[in-house]
Motif scaffolding. Structure first.
Motif, PDB file in Angstrom:
ATOM      1  N   GLU A 102       0.852  -1.175   0.000  1.00 34.45           N
ATOM      2  CA  GLU A 102       0.000   0.000   0.000  1.00 34.45           C
ATOM      3  C   GLU A 102       0.894   1.233   0.000  1.00 34.45           C
ATOM      4  OE1 GLU A 102      -2.409  -0.419   3.533  1.00 34.45           O
ATOM      5  OE2 GLU A 102      -1.067   0.886   4.670  1.00 34.45           O
ATOM      6  N   ASP A 103       0.423   2.257  -0.667  1.00 33.76           N
ATOM      7  CA  ASP A 103       1.206   3.476  -0.837  1.00 33.76           C
ATOM      8  C   ASP A 103       0.321   4.667  -0.528  1.00 33.76           C
ATOM      9  OD1 ASP A 103       3.061   5.375  -1.507  1.00 33.76           O
ATOM     10  OD2 ASP A 103       3.060   4.962  -3.665  1.00 33.76           O
ATOM     11  N   ALA A 104       0.704   5.435   0.482  1.00 35.80           N
ATOM     12  CA  ALA A 104       0.025   6.689   0.801  1.00 35.80           C
ATOM     13  C   ALA A 104       0.798   7.812   0.124  1.00 35.80           C
ATOM     14  CB  ALA A 104      -0.045   6.905   2.305  1.00 35.80           C
ATOM     15  N   ILE A 105       0.217   8.389  -0.907  1.00 37.25           N
ATOM     16  CA  ILE A 105       0.890   9.386  -1.732  1.00 37.25           C
ATOM     17  C   ILE A 105       0.381  10.764  -1.315  1.00 37.25           C
ATOM     18  CG2 ILE A 105       1.416  10.119  -4.086  1.00 37.25           C
ATOM     19  CD1 ILE A 105       0.325   7.277  -4.920  1.00 37.25           C
ATOM     20  N   ALA A 106       1.269  11.568  -0.765  1.00 39.19           N
ATOM     21  CA  ALA A 106       0.919  12.932  -0.363  1.00 39.19           C
ATOM     22  C   ALA A 106       1.377  13.890  -1.454  1.00 39.19           C
ATOM     23  CB  ALA A 106       1.584  13.287   0.965  1.00 39.19           C
ATOM     24  N   LEU A 107       0.447  14.752  -1.889  1.00 38.30           N
ATOM     25  CA  LEU A 107       0.784  15.717  -2.931  1.00 38.30           C
ATOM     26  C   LEU A 107      -0.071  16.957  -2.755  1.00 38.30           C
ATOM     27  CD1 LEU A 107      -1.720  15.562  -5.249  1.00 38.30           C
ATOM     28  CD2 LEU A 107      -0.652  13.342  -5.599  1.00 38.30           C
ATOM     29  N   GLU A 108       0.339  18.000  -3.437  1.00 39.04           N
ATOM     30  CA  GLU A 108      -0.399  19.257  -3.389  1.00 39.04           C
ATOM     31  C   GLU A 108      -0.789  19.633  -4.798  1.00 39.04           C
ATOM     32  OE1 GLU A 108       0.781  23.858  -2.611  1.00 39.04           O
ATOM     33  OE2 GLU A 108       1.354  22.431  -1.042  1.00 39.04           O
ATOM     34  N   GLY A 109      -2.075  19.941  -5.029  1.00 32.28           N
ATOM     35  CA  GLY A 109      -2.457  20.320  -6.374  1.00 32.28           C
ATOM     36  C   GLY A 109      -3.954  20.365  -6.545  1.00 32.28           C
ATOM     37  N   SER A 110      -4.333  20.527  -7.807  1.00 31.89           N
ATOM     38  CA  SER A 110      -5.743  20.563  -8.182  1.00 31.89           C
ATOM     39  C   SER A 110      -5.868  19.915  -9.544  1.00 31.89           C
ATOM     40  CB  SER A 110      -6.246  22.014  -8.217  1.00 31.89           C
ATOM     41  OG  SER A 110      -5.487  22.765  -9.163  1.00 31.89           O
ATOM     42  N   GLY A 111      -7.097  19.824 -10.032  1.00 30.54           N
ATOM     43  CA  GLY A 111      -7.307  19.195 -11.329  1.00 30.54           C
ATOM     44  C   GLY A 111      -7.302  17.686 -11.214  1.00 30.54           C
ATOM     45  N   ASP A 112      -6.697  17.011 -12.176  1.00 32.30           N
ATOM     46  CA  ASP A 112      -6.648  15.548 -12.207  1.00 32.30           C
ATOM     47  C   ASP A 112      -5.216  15.085 -11.987  1.00 32.30           C
ATOM     48  OD1 ASP A 112      -8.999  15.362 -14.965  1.00 32.30           O
ATOM     49  OD2 ASP A 112      -9.346  15.502 -12.807  1.00 32.30           O
ATOM     50  N   VAL A 113      -5.105  13.920 -11.371  1.00 36.28           N
ATOM     51  CA  VAL A 113      -3.801  13.296 -11.204  1.00 36.28           C
ATOM     52  C   VAL A 113      -3.894  11.865 -11.717  1.00 36.28           C
ATOM     53  CG1 VAL A 113      -4.255  12.480  -8.853  1.00 36.28           C
ATOM     54  CG2 VAL A 113      -1.907  12.829  -9.597  1.00 36.28           C
ATOM     55  N   THR A 114      -2.821  11.390 -12.299  1.00 38.34           N
ATOM     56  CA  THR A 114      -2.781  10.036 -12.837  1.00 38.34           C
ATOM     57  C   THR A 114      -1.713   9.237 -12.124  1.00 38.34           C
ATOM     58  OG1 THR A 114      -3.515  10.751 -15.016  1.00 38.34           O
ATOM     59  CG2 THR A 114      -2.356   8.659 -14.915  1.00 38.34           C
ATOM     60  N   PHE A 115      -2.026   8.003 -11.757  1.00 37.36           N
ATOM     61  CA  PHE A 115      -0.980   7.104 -11.275  1.00 37.36           C
ATOM     62  C   PHE A 115      -0.979   5.851 -12.149  1.00 37.36           C
ATOM     63  CE2 PHE A 115      -4.529   5.401  -8.757  1.00 37.36           C
ATOM     64  CZ  PHE A 115      -4.304   4.028  -8.800  1.00 37.36           C
ATOM     65  N   ALA A 116       0.184   5.215 -12.238  1.00 39.88           N
ATOM     66  CA  ALA A 116       0.355   4.068 -13.122  1.00 39.88           C
ATOM     67  C   ALA A 116       0.996   2.922 -12.364  1.00 39.88           C
ATOM     68  CB  ALA A 116       1.215   4.447 -14.328  1.00 39.88           C
ATOM     69  N   LEU A 117       0.591   1.701 -12.699  1.00 40.62           N
ATOM     70  CA  LEU A 117       1.181   0.475 -12.165  1.00 40.62           C
ATOM     71  C   LEU A 117       1.394  -0.508 -13.313  1.00 40.62           C
ATOM     72  CD1 LEU A 117      -0.803  -0.284  -8.883  1.00 40.62           C
ATOM     73  CD2 LEU A 117       1.670  -0.007  -9.035  1.00 40.62           C
ATOM     74  N   ASP A 118       2.411  -1.318 -13.170  1.00 35.62           N
ATOM     75  CA  ASP A 118       2.616  -2.387 -14.134  1.00 35.62           C
ATOM     76  C   ASP A 118       1.413  -3.330 -14.121  1.00 35.62           C
ATOM     77  OD1 ASP A 118       5.002  -3.847 -15.753  1.00 35.62           O
ATOM     78  OD2 ASP A 118       3.779  -5.335 -14.698  1.00 35.62           O
ATOM     79  N   ARG A 119       1.151  -3.957 -15.269  1.00 35.71           N
ATOM     80  CA  ARG A 119      -0.019  -4.832 -15.383  1.00 35.71           C
ATOM     81  C   ARG A 119       0.100  -6.108 -14.563  1.00 35.71           C
ATOM     82  NH1 ARG A 119      -3.537  -4.633 -20.747  1.00 35.71           N
ATOM     83  NH2 ARG A 119      -3.683  -2.371 -20.924  1.00 35.71           N
ATOM     84  N   ARG A 120       1.273  -6.364 -14.002  1.00 32.63           N
ATOM     85  CA  ARG A 120       1.410  -7.505 -13.097  1.00 32.63           C
ATOM     86  C   ARG A 120       0.619  -7.295 -11.810  1.00 32.63           C
ATOM     87  NH1 ARG A 120       6.233  -6.521 -15.545  1.00 32.63           N
ATOM     88  NH2 ARG A 120       7.467  -8.273 -16.356  1.00 32.63           N
ATOM     89  N   PHE A 121       0.221  -6.047 -11.525  1.00 30.34           N
ATOM     90  CA  PHE A 121      -0.397  -5.724 -10.243  1.00 30.34           C
ATOM     91  C   PHE A 121      -1.851  -5.296 -10.420  1.00 30.34           C
ATOM     92  CE2 PHE A 121       4.141  -4.737 -10.042  1.00 30.34           C
ATOM     93  CZ  PHE A 121       4.524  -5.630  -9.051  1.00 30.34           C
ATOM     94  N   ALA A 122      -2.672  -5.736  -9.468  1.00 26.79           N
ATOM     95  CA  ALA A 122      -4.091  -5.377  -9.451  1.00 26.79           C
ATOM     96  C   ALA A 122      -4.349  -4.422  -8.295  1.00 26.79           C
ATOM     97  CB  ALA A 122      -4.957  -6.625  -9.301  1.00 26.79           C
ATOM     98  N   VAL A 123      -5.062  -3.344  -8.583  1.00 24.33           N
ATOM     99  CA  VAL A 123      -5.424  -2.380  -7.546  1.00 24.33           C
ATOM    100  C   VAL A 123      -6.639  -2.905  -6.789  1.00 24.33           C
ATOM    101  CG1 VAL A 123      -6.288  -0.056  -7.105  1.00 24.33           C
ATOM    102  CG2 VAL A 123      -4.450  -0.417  -8.772  1.00 24.33           C
ATOM    103  N   GLU A 124      -6.504  -2.994  -5.460  1.00 23.60           N
ATOM    104  CA  GLU A 124      -7.599  -3.498  -4.631  1.00 23.60           C
ATOM    105  C   GLU A 124      -8.435  -2.387  -4.032  1.00 23.60           C
ATOM    106  OE1 GLU A 124      -5.436  -5.968  -1.853  1.00 23.60           O
ATOM    107  OE2 GLU A 124      -5.807  -7.743  -3.085  1.00 23.60           O
ATOM    108  N   GLN A 125      -7.795  -1.237  -3.780  1.00 26.19           N
ATOM    109  CA  GLN A 125      -8.545  -0.149  -3.148  1.00 26.19           C
ATOM    110  C   GLN A 125      -7.812   1.168  -3.389  1.00 26.19           C
ATOM    111  OE1 GLN A 125      -8.743   0.337   1.261  1.00 26.19           O
ATOM    112  NE2 GLN A 125     -10.943  -0.050   0.981  1.00 26.19           N
ATOM    113  N   VAL A 126      -8.581   2.222  -3.633  1.00 24.27           N
ATOM    114  CA  VAL A 126      -8.036   3.575  -3.752  1.00 24.27           C
ATOM    115  C   VAL A 126      -8.849   4.487  -2.841  1.00 24.27           C
ATOM    116  CG1 VAL A 126      -7.558   5.528  -5.274  1.00 24.27           C
ATOM    117  CG2 VAL A 126      -7.299   3.185  -6.135  1.00 24.27           C
ATOM    118  N   LEU A 127      -8.167   5.196  -1.965  1.00 23.41           N
ATOM    119  CA  LEU A 127      -8.800   6.168  -1.075  1.00 23.41           C
ATOM    120  C   LEU A 127      -8.211   7.540  -1.359  1.00 23.41           C
ATOM    121  CD1 LEU A 127      -8.535   4.210   2.319  1.00 23.41           C
ATOM    122  CD2 LEU A 127     -10.470   4.216   0.721  1.00 23.41           C
ATOM    123  N   VAL A 128      -9.072   8.550  -1.443  1.00 31.29           N
ATOM    124  CA  VAL A 128      -8.624   9.935  -1.580  1.00 31.29           C
ATOM    125  C   VAL A 128      -9.135  10.700  -0.374  1.00 31.29           C
ATOM    126  CG1 VAL A 128      -8.676  12.024  -2.981  1.00 31.29           C
ATOM    127  CG2 VAL A 128      -8.646   9.780  -4.094  1.00 31.29           C
TER     128      VAL A 128
END
Length: 684
Positions: free
Chosen positions: A53-79
């Motif tokens: 799990e990765d807690a990504i802290a950032l500052e901004g507005s608009g849209d943000v994109t994150f990418a993972l290799d296809r070997r990995f499945a995303v189980e949950q995303v919290l904002v």
């Protein structure tokens, strides 16, 4: 070596950051508000499963994109603690990408990504195949998850900071670049936490069944530097020598450049026959670490990258200067420390490598970004070494060293270009250097200086020599050393050559006997043919090279194909001896009797007496009657042939080698006689 940021990082920025923050890959990365990753990673090398799990802290507005290799499945995303369900976007063969809206108001955000997947097994590949690209992979013998391969969420631009907690089975030890915050063994698991507060461009994770050895190196005005080896049990006897060597390199470069910029440095063994440099550590194959010359060469090179490449970042869009200056201050400097003869031999070897670049394959130094094959290494490392050597000769050692220190003080943890480097040397020297850098960075090829005429005469005060130096168009400008031999010794002179044909007048104290141009090989130039004996490199970097199997047995042909892939930058299918046309560079591989028969039948130069049938295998370079180069690999058996797979690619500068199994018991370069101009003294 250091590795440039992987291309898809900038793709993520272009695709999704429509206002989140400025492009992080800017000149002053340290001054930006960087994204921060707080990663928790559990890896099971036996099953190759990664849960994170990765807690990504950032500052901004608009849209943000994150990418993972296809070997990995995303189980949950919290904002901000609220679950969201973004759909994968921007289909790609190797990764999935998700776009998340952050809202219109610029503010701080935390994005939590939980994911899992199975990484690859260790590859069963030879030396060059391993270096051509590594996916994330795991095995109880050793795991390596390279940065930039999508094993953690890639967000935004190139640079970020991070904290990573690693969870491994109890018999494993692991690390990532950064400061070790905590480590412990409990509940049948090993856990360690690392923090990297400087701008980082990637995270490389390494793990294995290591025994850890540690040494603390005192530092004035700072906490002791933590030095570590992560070695396999069977090589633990090497640990103390490696720790001592690292301490020596850190001390050397701290005095030469400035204080070591991190809190630790580790040498990590792995199961792959490769080597990488990252901030605070170097990863090398266990077999590589056993080689006796590594501690005195490659290790120092990787330590130095903590200043150049990992302490000051290369601006890859404008050319990678870091490999050239590192090769000069490490690999070449160690030869200078051995003495003037060793340094001269090295300069000649570098020039012979440069001369081996086939027509059309050369590139300007400014276009070099990273090593991908032998030719790119020659351009980036060898040409780069000569640029810094000539710059030091031009400015003097004390001014040159102050320029390095100025560059370091001004550019720490910033992205710097060749122009920034040139500016540092201009400031400390008070000289304009734009012509020097523009010429050596922007032009392909190298000058072909030659003596076109020389004569001498007595004068009232001694003797005088008139020498005419020519070169091909378009002309290069360089300070070219010339030596005049007299009965009492050698006098050296510096000629400022800039035209196609120039005459110079030299006064010498004794009767001149001969004159030679650049006899100590201090100028980046094309060698005279008399200075260039056949070497293996002439064949291995040439895309026109044809590989012929002298033997028809399938086991030999298969081994020949594997060896050709290991040796050649541009391997082709193995040809039959009967199909040889005789008009291209040749790599001939086979059993000894078959090799000798082929050479006789094809009217090619026979086996040299120097190599004979000694050892289990013999390798030599020669010139065909048509002037094309050839390299012959002759072995007593298939096993002897396969024993060359790993060692032989490292010997491109040699003319001949004799092997006993995988060990080179003799090697050398065919003798040459550098050109000199004999003077017949004239009366005044």
């Amino acid at each position: 070596m250091t590795r440039p940021a992987v291309a898809f990082l900038s793709l993520c920025l272009a695709a999704g950051l429509t206002g989140a923050w400025p492009d992080i890959a800017v000149r002053d990365a340290a001054a930006q508000t960087l994204p921060h990753h707080d990663l928790r990673v559990r890896l099971d090398p036996a099953t190759r499963e990664l849960v994170a799990e990765d807690a990504i802290a950032l500052e901004g507005s608009g849209d943000v994109t994150f990418a993972l290799d296809r070997r990995f499945a995303v189980e949950q995303v919290l904002v901000g603690g609220v679950r969201v369900s973004p759909a994968p976007q921007f289909p790609h063969a190797h990764r999935n990408e998700w776009r998340i809206p952050l809202g219109h108001a610029r503010q701080a955000h935390t994005i939590m990504v939980r994911y899992r997947g199975r990484v690859d097994a260790l590859p069963a590949a030879g030396h060059r195949e391993v270096l051509r690209g590594l996916p994330p992979m795991a095995d109880p013998r050793g795991s390596f998850l390279p940065g930039g391969t999508g094993w953690y969420p890639e967000v935004g631009g190139t640079f970020f900071t991070y904290r990573l907690s690693l969870d491994l089975p109890a018999d494993q030890r692991g690390l990532v670049p950064g400061r070790l915050i905590d480590e412990r063994s409990e509940g049948g698991r090993y856990r360690a936490t690392f923090a990297f507060a400087r701008p980082a461009e990637s995270i490389d994770l390494v793990a294995g069944p290591y025994q850890v050895r540690e040494r603390l190196l005192p530092r004035e005005g700072a906490d002791p530097l933590r030095l570590r080896t992560y070695f396999y049990a069977e090589m633990s006897d090497l640990a103390d020598d490696y720790l001592a060597a690292v301490a020596g390199y850190v001390t050397l470069y701290s005095r030469w450049i400035g204080a070591y910029p991190f809190t630790e440095f580790s040498v990590v063994a792995g199961p792959l026959p490769t080597g990488f440099g990252m901030p605070t550590l170097t990863y090398m194959g266990a077999e590589v670490l056993r080689l006796p010359f590594i501690r005195g060469s490659s290790l120092g090179h990787e330590v130095l990258h903590n200043w150049w490449g990992n302490g000051v970042y290369a601006d890859f869009d404008r050319g990678n200067w870091s490999e050239g200056v590192t090769a000069f201050m490490a690999d070449y400097t160690y030869k200078e420390q051995q003495g003037p003869d060793a340094a001269r031999d090295t300069r000649l070897e570098l020039l012979r490598d440069i001369a081996a670049i086939p027509p059309g394959q050369d590139a300007p130094l400014r276009r070099f970004t990273s090593r991908s094959h032998g030719t790119s290494q020659i351009v980036g490392y060898h040409k780069g070494t000569f640029v810094f050597l000539m710059l030091r000769d031009l400015l003097g050692t004390s001014v040159f060293d102050e320029g390095l220190r100025r560059f370091w003080r001004d550019q720490q943890f910033r992205v710097a270009s060749w122009a920034d480097l040139a500016r540092a040397f201009e400031e400390v020297s008070g000289r304009k250097l734009d012509r020097f850098f523009d010429q050596w960075l922007s032009r392909t090829g190298a000058p072909r200086f030659r003596i076109e005429a020389a004569r001498s005469a007595r004068t009232e005060s001694g003797h005088r020599v008139w020498i005419t130096v020519g070169q091909d168009a378009p002309a290069f400008a360089a300070t070219v050393p010339v030596a005049v031999a007299t009965p009492t010794g050698r006098t050296e002179h510096q000629l400022d050559v800039s035209g196609l044909r120039q005459e110079f007048v030299l006064d010498v104290p004794a009767r001149p006997e001969s004159v030679s141009l650049d006899p100590d090989f201090r100028v980046l130039r094309h060698l005279d043919p008399a200075e260039m004996p056949p070497i293996l490199r002439q064949v291995t970097v040439d895309p026109a090279t044809v590989t012929i199997a002298a033997s028809t047995a399938e086991t030999v042909r298969g081994s020949a194909a594997d060896l050709a892939r290991a040796l050649l930058d541009y391997p082709h299918a193995i040809g039959d001896a009967a199909a040889w046309q005789g008009h291209r560079p040749l790599l001939l591989i086979g059993l000894s009797e078959d090799v000798d028969r082929f050479l006789t039948r094809a009217n090619l130069p026979p086996r040299p007496q120097r190599v004979g049938a000694r050892g289990s295998a013999q390798v030599w370079a020669a010139s065909q009657p048509n002037g094309k180069a050839m390299v012959v690999v002759s072995a007593e058996s298939v096993d002897a042939l396969r024993a060359l797979l790993r060692p032989l690619p490292h010997y491109g500068r040699q003319s001949y080698l004799i092997f006993e199994g995988p060990r080179a018991v003799e090697r050398g370069v065919w003798p040459t006689q550098p050109p000199t101009w004999r003077l017949a003294e004239e009366r005044p």
